[in-house]
Scaffold this motif. Structure first.
Motif, mmCIF file in Angstrom:
data_model
loop_
_atom_site.group_PDB
_atom_site.id
_atom_site.type_symbol
_atom_site.label_atom_id
_atom_site.label_comp_id
_atom_site.label_asym_id
_atom_site.label_seq_id
_atom_site.Cartn_x
_atom_site.Cartn_y
_atom_site.Cartn_z
ATOM 1 N N UNK A 331 72.850 33.326 61.762
ATOM 2 C CA UNK A 331 71.479 33.796 61.629
ATOM 3 C C UNK A 331 71.318 35.052 60.813
ATOM 4 N N UNK A 332 72.111 35.231 59.768
ATOM 5 C CA UNK A 332 71.989 36.425 58.928
ATOM 6 C C UNK A 332 71.768 36.004 57.483
ATOM 7 N N UNK A 333 71.057 36.845 56.740
ATOM 8 C CA UNK A 333 70.781 36.552 55.337
ATOM 9 C C UNK A 333 72.071 36.628 54.529
ATOM 10 N N UNK A 334 72.327 35.610 53.720
ATOM 11 C CA UNK A 334 73.586 35.507 52.990
ATOM 12 C C UNK A 334 73.666 36.506 51.846
ATOM 13 N N UNK A 335 72.536 37.009 51.376
ATOM 14 C CA UNK A 335 72.543 37.920 50.237
ATOM 15 C C UNK A 335 73.379 39.162 50.453
ATOM 16 N N UNK A 336 73.283 39.760 51.644
ATOM 17 C CA UNK A 336 74.055 40.978 51.929
ATOM 18 C C UNK A 336 75.549 40.684 51.950
ATOM 19 N N UNK A 337 75.916 39.499 52.461
ATOM 20 C CA UNK A 337 77.330 39.115 52.490
ATOM 21 C C UNK A 337 77.862 38.913 51.072
ATOM 22 N N UNK A 338 77.078 38.280 50.223
ATOM 23 C CA UNK A 338 77.495 38.092 48.830
ATOM 24 C C UNK A 338 77.649 39.428 48.118
ATOM 25 N N UNK A 339 76.703 40.324 48.343
ATOM 26 C CA UNK A 339 76.772 41.631 47.690
ATOM 27 C C UNK A 339 78.028 42.384 48.104
ATOM 28 N N UNK A 340 78.367 42.291 49.375
ATOM 29 C CA UNK A 340 79.588 42.935 49.862
ATOM 30 C C UNK A 340 80.825 42.318 49.215
ATOM 31 N N UNK A 341 80.814 41.014 49.033
ATOM 32 C CA UNK A 341 81.942 40.328 48.399
ATOM 33 C C UNK A 341 82.125 40.796 46.952
ATOM 34 N N UNK A 342 81.039 40.911 46.245
ATOM 35 C CA UNK A 342 81.098 41.317 44.837
ATOM 36 C C UNK A 342 81.625 42.740 44.688
ATOM 37 N N UNK A 343 81.207 43.627 45.577
ATOM 38 C CA UNK A 343 81.527 45.047 45.412
ATOM 39 C C UNK A 343 82.822 45.482 46.093
ATOM 40 N N UNK A 344 83.268 44.750 47.109
ATOM 41 C CA UNK A 344 84.434 45.222 47.879
ATOM 42 C C UNK A 344 85.619 44.274 47.894
ATOM 43 N N UNK A 345 85.426 43.011 47.549
ATOM 44 C CA UNK A 345 86.523 42.047 47.598
ATOM 45 C C UNK A 345 87.400 42.194 46.364
ATOM 46 N N UNK A 346 88.637 42.610 46.560
ATOM 47 C CA UNK A 346 89.539 42.859 45.423
ATOM 48 C C UNK A 346 89.951 41.575 44.711
ATOM 49 N N UNK A 347 89.808 40.427 45.369
ATOM 50 C CA UNK A 347 90.206 39.163 44.750
ATOM 51 C C UNK A 347 88.999 38.380 44.228
ATOM 52 N N UNK A 356 87.967 40.712 35.332
ATOM 53 C CA UNK A 356 87.382 41.704 36.237
ATOM 54 C C UNK A 356 86.175 42.397 35.611
ATOM 55 N N UNK A 357 86.240 42.639 34.314
ATOM 56 C CA UNK A 357 85.125 43.315 33.646
ATOM 57 C C UNK A 357 83.848 42.497 33.757
ATOM 58 N N UNK A 358 83.984 41.179 33.720
ATOM 59 C CA UNK A 358 82.809 40.314 33.864
ATOM 60 C C UNK A 358 82.399 40.180 35.318
ATOM 61 N N UNK A 359 83.383 40.037 36.202
ATOM 62 C CA UNK A 359 83.092 39.866 37.626
ATOM 63 C C UNK A 359 82.352 41.068 38.204
ATOM 64 N N UNK A 360 82.629 42.242 37.681
ATOM 65 C CA UNK A 360 81.972 43.451 38.195
ATOM 66 C C UNK A 360 80.483 43.495 37.861
ATOM 67 N N UNK A 361 80.041 42.619 36.956
ATOM 68 C CA UNK A 361 78.637 42.616 36.540
ATOM 69 C C UNK A 361 77.814 41.514 37.224
ATOM 70 N N UNK A 362 78.426 40.765 38.140
ATOM 71 C CA UNK A 362 77.682 39.738 38.872
ATOM 72 C C UNK A 362 76.605 40.411 39.718
ATOM 73 N N UNK A 363 75.398 39.894 39.638
ATOM 74 C CA UNK A 363 74.266 40.461 40.370
ATOM 75 C C UNK A 363 73.736 39.442 41.374
ATOM 76 N N UNK A 364 73.386 39.919 42.566
ATOM 77 C CA UNK A 364 72.888 39.070 43.640
ATOM 78 C C UNK A 364 71.394 39.332 43.838
ATOM 79 N N UNK A 365 70.625 38.247 43.899
ATOM 80 C CA UNK A 365 69.179 38.354 44.091
ATOM 81 C C UNK A 365 68.762 37.440 45.238
ATOM 82 N N UNK A 366 67.821 37.912 46.018
ATOM 83 C CA UNK A 366 67.351 37.125 47.165
ATOM 84 C C UNK A 366 65.845 37.314 47.322
ATOM 85 N N UNK A 367 65.157 36.201 47.591
ATOM 86 C CA UNK A 367 63.708 36.290 47.778
ATOM 87 C C UNK A 367 63.248 35.285 48.836
#
Length: 372
Positions: A331-347, A356-367
């Motif tokens: 029961x939680x919004x997936x957007x916050x989990x994705x954002x955490x994965x993008x910014x903190x997951x080393x793999x 990595x240079x491209x992966x660091x630019x992935x942006x998460x949007x939720x509406x």
């Protein structure tokens, strides 16, 4: 009579002037080295400032690229969802894949017609859908978000060109397959085996070429956030003798009525991901209708976007993978989990299959899109 300076006096003054002129006419080696050192430090500092400013400008441009794409996609979705046909006999197809989800429905949104269609025969209702296509020939190895806007007709020789509505024949508990979106429009929406992403139609158009991941969640009418578009919790006034929610790998039958079920009971087929609501609980003559969007108060759409500049450094043979961004669960919004994965997951970069240079630019949007 003025006195004339002697030769010795003139010579002394000449020596004094020459000495002063020579002593103030240049720099010593130490002074030159010090000046060069200071100049080098200033140049380095200025280069760092210019490089930082250029990097900030590049990142800002990438963010604007992604932001612009997300805004355009969400605006299009808002128009389609607000114009959605929410009649009880108007079917809706929602399918949650292991990865990208899909959705098809009738809407009064914009649609495409062939030039041969007479204006007077153009129906205001269109078949609209959203899917991530990983096999678009115009975007090899790159998932893209596609929108289906198939214009329907008021009168047509084939049911695949005009709206069909749910029809339950006598002696059946559920509508005929040919009156559902999956049954009547199978060539367009695809098959359940293909996750309803394997259909083909000229009305599919690329809406977001930078979107590579999409997840759907549902805010239900009881205020809960769910991965499925159906209520599971009985309301406070629900009769204790009747079952409110059933989860099964099969559809309800004629015997799925009293005393176990009553009008308003819910049934979810986990195999087909089809939800039903009981419209008649008559003994051995029960009828159930696909629930569509009846229990949905709002649709929550989450997107992952990679800007065009970052995509240029990805090898042409590499396919962007969305597996690192997990499916919604709980029961939680997936957007916050994705954002955490993008910014903190080393793999994250290796799981996505990009530098990595491209992966660091992935942006998460939720509406969240409230339904009328």
């Amino acid at each position: 009579m003025p006195r004339t300076p002697s030769k010795s006096s003139l010579a002394e003054r000449s020596r004094t002037f020459s000495h002063r002129e020579m002593s103030s006419g240049g720099f010593t080696l130490v002074e030159l080295l010090l000046a060069m050192t200071i100049l080098a430090v200033i140049v380095v500092l200025m280069a760092q400032v210019v490089n930082s400013a250029a990097q900030a400008t590049r990142n800002s441009g990438k963010h604007m690229d992604a932001d612009s794409q997300a805004r355009m996609v969400f605006d299009r979705m808002a128009g389609d969802f607000s114009s959605m046909v929410r009649r009880p006999d108007a079917d809706t197809l929602i399918f949650k894949n292991s990865g990208n989800d899909v959705m098809y429905f009738y809407s009064e949104g914009s649609a495409y017609f062939t030039n041969s269609v007479d204006t007077s025969n153009k129906n205001s209702i269109a078949l609209v859908g959203y899917r991530i296509n990983t096999n678009n020939p115009l975007y090899p190895n790159s998932p893209v978000l596609e929108r289906l806007g198939k214009g329907l007709l008021w009168t047509a020789s084939s049911s695949t060109n005009n709206p069909v509505f749910l029809t339950t024949p006598t002696g059946s508990a559920i509508p005929t397959n040919t009156s559902t979106l999956a049954g009547n429009w199978s060539a367009v929406v695809g098959t359940s085996a293909g996750g309803y992403t394997d259909g083909s139609d000229a009305s599919f158009q690329v809406l977001g070429e930078l979107v590579y991941r999409m997840e759907l969640q549902f805010l239900l009418t009881d205020g809960t956030l769910s991965d499925w578009p159906i209520l599971t919790n009985a309301p406070a006034n629900w009769p204790s003798s009747a079952t409110f929610y059933t989860s099964s790998a099969s559809d309800p039958t004629l015997s799925s009525g009293t005393p176990t079920y009553t009008t308003g009971s819910r049934w979810f087929n986990t195999a087909s991901q089809r939800g039903y609501i009981c419209t008649s609980a008559a003994s051995n003559a029960a009828t159930w209708t696909p629930i569509g969007t009846r229990d949905i108060a709002a649709i929550v759409v989450t997107l992952a976007i990679l800007d065009s500049s970052s995509r240029k450094i990805i090898p042409s043979s590499t396919t962007i993978s969305g597996t690192a961004l997990t499916d919604s669960s709980g029961g939680s919004y997936i957007g916050s989990s994705w954002q955490s994965t993008v910014t903190t997951n080393s793999t994250f970069a290796s799981q996505t299959g990009i530098p990595k240079a491209a992966a660091s630019q992935v942006r998460i949007f939720q509406r969240c899109f409230p339904l009328q």
